[in-house]
Scaffold this motif. Structure first.
Motif, PDB file in Angstrom:
ATOM      1  N   ASN A  56       0.834  -1.205   0.000  1.00  0.00           N
ATOM      2  CA  ASN A  56       0.000   0.000   0.000  1.00  0.00           C
ATOM      3  C   ASN A  56       0.867   1.252   0.000  1.00  0.00           C
ATOM      4  N   LEU A  57       1.949   1.237   0.779  1.00  0.00           N
ATOM      5  CA  LEU A  57       2.873   2.373   0.806  1.00  0.00           C
ATOM      6  C   LEU A  57       3.448   2.625  -0.587  1.00  0.00           C
ATOM      7  N   ASP A  58       3.902   1.568  -1.266  1.00  0.00           N
ATOM      8  CA  ASP A  58       4.428   1.721  -2.630  1.00  0.00           C
ATOM      9  C   ASP A  58       3.398   2.358  -3.559  1.00  0.00           C
ATOM     10  N   ALA A  59       2.151   1.905  -3.473  1.00  0.00           N
ATOM     11  CA  ALA A  59       1.095   2.425  -4.350  1.00  0.00           C
ATOM     12  C   ALA A  59       0.831   3.902  -4.085  1.00  0.00           C
ATOM     13  N   ILE A  60       0.814   4.278  -2.824  1.00  0.00           N
ATOM     14  CA  ILE A  60       0.578   5.688  -2.474  1.00  0.00           C
ATOM     15  C   ILE A  60       1.757   6.552  -2.903  1.00  0.00           C
ATOM     16  N   LEU A  61       2.972   6.068  -2.681  1.00  0.00           N
ATOM     17  CA  LEU A  61       4.159   6.808  -3.125  1.00  0.00           C
ATOM     18  C   LEU A  61       4.142   7.014  -4.639  1.00  0.00           C
ATOM     19  N   LEU A  62       3.822   5.971  -5.379  1.00  0.00           N
ATOM     20  CA  LEU A  62       3.760   6.068  -6.839  1.00  0.00           C
ATOM     21  C   LEU A  62       2.723   7.107  -7.269  1.00  0.00           C
ATOM     22  N   ALA A  63       1.551   7.073  -6.634  1.00  0.00           N
ATOM     23  CA  ALA A  63       0.496   8.032  -6.972  1.00  0.00           C
ATOM     24  C   ALA A  63       0.914   9.467  -6.654  1.00  0.00           C
ATOM     25  N   ALA A  64       1.810   9.616  -5.674  1.00  0.00           N
ATOM     26  CA  ALA A  64       2.293  10.945  -5.292  1.00  0.00           C
ATOM     27  C   ALA A  64       3.534  11.357  -6.083  1.00  0.00           C
ATOM     28  N   GLY A  65       4.009  10.488  -6.981  1.00  0.00           N
ATOM     29  CA  GLY A  65       5.174  10.799  -7.795  1.00  0.00           C
ATOM     30  C   GLY A  65       6.495  10.512  -7.104  1.00  0.00           C
ATOM     31  N   SER A  66       6.500   9.547  -6.187  1.00  0.00           N
ATOM     32  CA  SER A  66       7.712   9.250  -5.428  1.00  0.00           C
ATOM     33  C   SER A  66       7.986   7.748  -5.421  1.00  0.00           C
ATOM     34  N   THR A  67       9.007   7.363  -4.670  1.00  0.00           N
ATOM     35  CA  THR A  67       9.396   5.956  -4.539  1.00  0.00           C
ATOM     36  C   THR A  67       9.836   5.692  -3.101  1.00  0.00           C
ATOM     37  N   ARG A  68       9.977   4.419  -2.769  1.00  0.00           N
ATOM     38  CA  ARG A  68      10.397   4.045  -1.414  1.00  0.00           C
ATOM     39  C   ARG A  68      11.780   4.586  -1.067  1.00  0.00           C
ATOM     40  N   GLU A  69      12.617   4.807  -2.062  1.00  0.00           N
ATOM     41  CA  GLU A  69      13.965   5.347  -1.817  1.00  0.00           C
ATOM     42  C   GLU A  69      13.935   6.808  -1.383  1.00  0.00           C
ATOM     43  N   LYS A  70      12.769   7.443  -1.462  1.00  0.00           N
ATOM     44  CA  LYS A  70      12.645   8.840  -1.071  1.00  0.00           C
ATOM     45  C   LYS A  70      11.869   9.015   0.241  1.00  0.00           C
ATOM     46  N   VAL A  71      11.672   7.907   0.953  1.00  0.00           N
ATOM     47  CA  VAL A  71      11.026   7.981   2.259  1.00  0.00           C
ATOM     48  C   VAL A  71      12.031   8.519   3.264  1.00  0.00           C
ATOM     49  N   LEU A  72      11.623   9.553   3.996  1.00  0.00           N
ATOM     50  CA  LEU A  72      12.499  10.191   4.990  1.00  0.00           C
ATOM     51  C   LEU A  72      12.310   9.622   6.387  1.00  0.00           C
ATOM     52  N   LYS A  73      11.049   9.362   6.767  1.00  0.00           N
ATOM     53  CA  LYS A  73      10.732   8.987   8.147  1.00  0.00           C
ATOM     54  C   LYS A  73       9.544   8.049   8.150  1.00  0.00           C
ATOM     55  N   VAL A  74       9.625   7.021   8.987  1.00  0.00           N
ATOM     56  CA  VAL A  74       8.550   6.054   9.143  1.00  0.00           C
ATOM     57  C   VAL A  74       8.232   5.923  10.624  1.00  0.00           C
ATOM     58  N   THR A  75       6.950   5.841  10.946  1.00  0.00           N
ATOM     59  CA  THR A  75       6.519   5.505  12.295  1.00  0.00           C
ATOM     60  C   THR A  75       5.729   4.207  12.197  1.00  0.00           C
TER      61      THR A  75
END
Length: 124
Positions: A56-75
């Motif tokens: 789900n995170l990958d799908a949301i990132l893709l829809a926002a124009g990003s990728t998992r390699e651009k994640v800064l912070k996770v909780t």
């Protein structure tokens, strides 16, 4: 400001967006182990719940124009700290060499009986 709504991740269960893009920053709402079609994986293993959340995170990132390699912070919110080793292993495989800042918060109970929830901040 852009509100993200992709059919490739579960629809929000309340009055919020899957993510909000403001400038180059993407604020991703808490993600539960629910399939895009709405199936709640409450009885799934921690491995299966974590894998679904990360899909789900990958799908949301893709829809926002990003990728998992651009994640800064996770909780990560987890209902059973005894399952942390399993969750961390799936998480490590997902992110590979990329190591975003992270917090792990033990909580009881989670929505609908889920074992894990994840939220993140990323950039475009």
């Amino acid at each position: 400001m852009v509100f993200i709504d992709t059919p490739n991740a579960p629809k929000p269960g309340g009055h919020y967006s899957q993510a909000v893009v403001h400038g180059d920053v993407i604020y991703i709402s808490g993600i539960l182990p629910i399939t895009p079609s709405g199936e709640k994986l409450t009885n799934a293993t921690y491995t299966e719940q974590t894998e679904q959340i990360l899909k789900n995170l990958d799908a949301i990132l893709l829809a926002a124009g990003s990728t998992r390699e651009k994640v800064l912070k996770v909780t990560v919110y987890i209902a059973d700290m005894n399952a942390w080793g399993t969750v961390n292993q799936v998480y490590r495989q997902f992110f590979g060499d990329h190591r975003p800042a992270r917090s792990v918060v033990p909580v009881l109970p989670l929505h609908y009986g889920f074992g894990i929830e994840l939220e993140a901040v990323a950039i475009n």
